[in-house]
Design a protein around this motif. Sequence first.
Motif, PDB file in Angstrom:
ATOM      1  N   TRP A 118      16.046   6.069  -0.707  1.00 31.43           N
ATOM      2  CA  TRP A 118      16.602   5.545   0.542  1.00 31.43           C
ATOM      3  C   TRP A 118      17.264   4.192   0.296  1.00 31.43           C
ATOM      4  O   TRP A 118      18.357   3.915   0.795  1.00 31.43           O
ATOM      5  N   ARG A 119      16.597   3.332  -0.479  1.00 30.54           N
ATOM      6  CA  ARG A 119      17.137   2.001  -0.754  1.00 30.54           C
ATOM      7  C   ARG A 119      18.449   2.099  -1.529  1.00 30.54           C
ATOM      8  O   ARG A 119      19.400   1.357  -1.262  1.00 30.54           O
ATOM      9  N   ARG A 120      18.520   3.021  -2.525  1.00 28.87           N
ATOM     10  CA  ARG A 120      19.760   3.203  -3.283  1.00 28.87           C
ATOM     11  C   ARG A 120      20.892   3.693  -2.376  1.00 28.87           C
ATOM     12  O   ARG A 120      22.030   3.245  -2.499  1.00 28.87           O
ATOM     13  N   MET A 121      20.559   4.617  -1.460  1.00 30.26           N
ATOM     14  CA  MET A 121      21.566   5.114  -0.523  1.00 30.26           C
ATOM     15  C   MET A 121      22.060   3.970   0.377  1.00 30.26           C
ATOM     16  O   MET A 121      23.258   3.820   0.612  1.00 30.26           O
ATOM     17  N   MET A 122      21.150   3.176   0.905  1.00 36.72           N
ATOM     18  CA  MET A 122      21.527   2.067   1.778  1.00 36.72           C
ATOM     19  C   MET A 122      22.333   1.023   1.003  1.00 36.72           C
ATOM     20  O   MET A 122      23.302   0.468   1.532  1.00 36.72           O
ATOM     21  N   ALA A 127       4.945   9.276  -4.436  1.00 38.81           N
ATOM     22  CA  ALA A 127       5.973  10.036  -3.711  1.00 38.81           C
ATOM     23  C   ALA A 127       6.686   9.143  -2.700  1.00 38.81           C
ATOM     24  O   ALA A 127       7.911   9.223  -2.543  1.00 38.81           O
ATOM     25  N   PHE A 128       5.944   8.277  -2.025  1.00 39.56           N
ATOM     26  CA  PHE A 128       6.560   7.372  -1.059  1.00 39.56           C
ATOM     27  C   PHE A 128       7.461   6.380  -1.785  1.00 39.56           C
ATOM     28  O   PHE A 128       8.567   6.087  -1.316  1.00 39.56           O
ATOM     29  N   ALA A 129       7.000   5.861  -2.908  1.00 39.74           N
ATOM     30  CA  ALA A 129       7.803   4.902  -3.678  1.00 39.74           C
ATOM     31  C   ALA A 129       9.109   5.546  -4.143  1.00 39.74           C
ATOM     32  O   ALA A 129      10.171   4.914  -4.085  1.00 39.74           O
ATOM     33  N   ALA A 130       9.049   6.809  -4.566  1.00 40.56           N
ATOM     34  CA  ALA A 130      10.259   7.505  -5.008  1.00 40.56           C
ATOM     35  C   ALA A 130      11.215   7.720  -3.821  1.00 40.56           C
ATOM     36  O   ALA A 130      12.420   7.489  -3.951  1.00 40.56           O
ATOM     37  N   ALA A 131      10.680   8.149  -2.682  1.00 45.29           N
ATOM     38  CA  ALA A 131      11.517   8.366  -1.498  1.00 45.29           C
ATOM     39  C   ALA A 131      12.121   7.047  -1.009  1.00 45.29           C
ATOM     40  O   ALA A 131      13.302   6.988  -0.652  1.00 45.29           O
ATOM     41  N   TYR A 132      11.318   5.979  -1.027  1.00 44.97           N
ATOM     42  CA  TYR A 132      11.819   4.676  -0.604  1.00 44.97           C
ATOM     43  C   TYR A 132      12.903   4.185  -1.569  1.00 44.97           C
ATOM     44  O   TYR A 132      13.913   3.630  -1.141  1.00 44.97           O
ATOM     45  N   GLY A 133      12.708   4.407  -2.870  1.00 42.38           N
ATOM     46  CA  GLY A 133      13.714   4.025  -3.860  1.00 42.38           C
ATOM     47  C   GLY A 133      15.029   4.759  -3.626  1.00 42.38           C
ATOM     48  O   GLY A 133      16.106   4.162  -3.698  1.00 42.38           O
ATOM     49  N   LYS A 184       0.830  -1.208   0.000  1.00 42.49           N
ATOM     50  CA  LYS A 184       0.000   0.000   0.000  1.00 42.49           C
ATOM     51  C   LYS A 184       0.865   1.259   0.000  1.00 42.49           C
ATOM     52  O   LYS A 184       0.579   2.215  -0.719  1.00 42.49           O
ATOM     53  N   LEU A 185       1.900   1.253   0.822  1.00 40.64           N
ATOM     54  CA  LEU A 185       2.767   2.423   0.888  1.00 40.64           C
ATOM     55  C   LEU A 185       3.504   2.644  -0.433  1.00 40.64           C
ATOM     56  O   LEU A 185       3.647   3.775  -0.887  1.00 40.64           O
ATOM     57  N   LEU A 186       3.969   1.561  -1.038  1.00 40.59           N
ATOM     58  CA  LEU A 186       4.690   1.701  -2.311  1.00 40.59           C
ATOM     59  C   LEU A 186       3.763   2.039  -3.484  1.00 40.59           C
ATOM     60  O   LEU A 186       4.244   2.390  -4.554  1.00 40.59           O
ATOM     61  N   SER A 187       2.448   1.931  -3.267  1.00 37.01           N
ATOM     62  CA  SER A 187       1.515   2.343  -4.321  1.00 37.01           C
ATOM     63  C   SER A 187       1.365   3.861  -4.369  1.00 37.01           C
ATOM     64  O   SER A 187       0.798   4.400  -5.320  1.00 37.01           O
ATOM     65  N   ILE A 188       1.865   4.566  -3.371  1.00 35.65           N
ATOM     66  CA  ILE A 188       1.856   6.036  -3.354  1.00 35.65           C
ATOM     67  C   ILE A 188       3.129   6.501  -4.066  1.00 35.65           C
ATOM     68  O   ILE A 188       4.242   6.193  -3.618  1.00 35.65           O
TER      69      ILE A 188
END
Length: 173
Positions: A124-128, A116-122, A110-114
């Motif tokens: 964050w994931r790339r940084m990690m 802006a959240f998906a872009a921010a998570y992407g 559900k969160l990744l369907s938003i």
Amino acid sequence: MDRIWKIPLFVLATAYFVVDGLFSYVTRPISAWLGKMHFFERARRWIVSLRPYPSLALFAVPVILLEPVKPLAGYLVATGHLLSGAATFLVGEVLKLTCVERLFQLNRQKLLSIPAFAAAYGYWRRMMDAIESMEIWKASRRLVSNAGHILRRRWLQFKRAKASSRLQFRSPR
């Protein structure tokens, strides 16, 4: 002037991601343990039943409530209360990341369907991924893992020695 701020901001952002990454290794087992508890079953069902944007709002609550703990901990350390500041930081960060981790596990799709959240998570994931691919990170993880094994081994040796000393000092009846 713009270039002057880039390096300190990069250093701060990197430190933030490293600290969050380190604490996530601590909070994952706690989050998994909480997920197995039947006590939270009703809350879990309610959280899973939420639609995407209410899930996002709920996801933001621990961040909004517990993120100010970092500056508070910094203030405590700066005013000479080192142990209080460190304890405040550790407890606040572990609580925040445990809640965030568990809420993300429950509502990931559900969160990744938003968008802006998906872009921010992407991001964050790339940084990690970049941080975790660094040799210093890998060496640190090996060091922590080795230290954990040594501590576990010493703890078991201590428990065995304690148990054997109890057996030796038992009085006959």
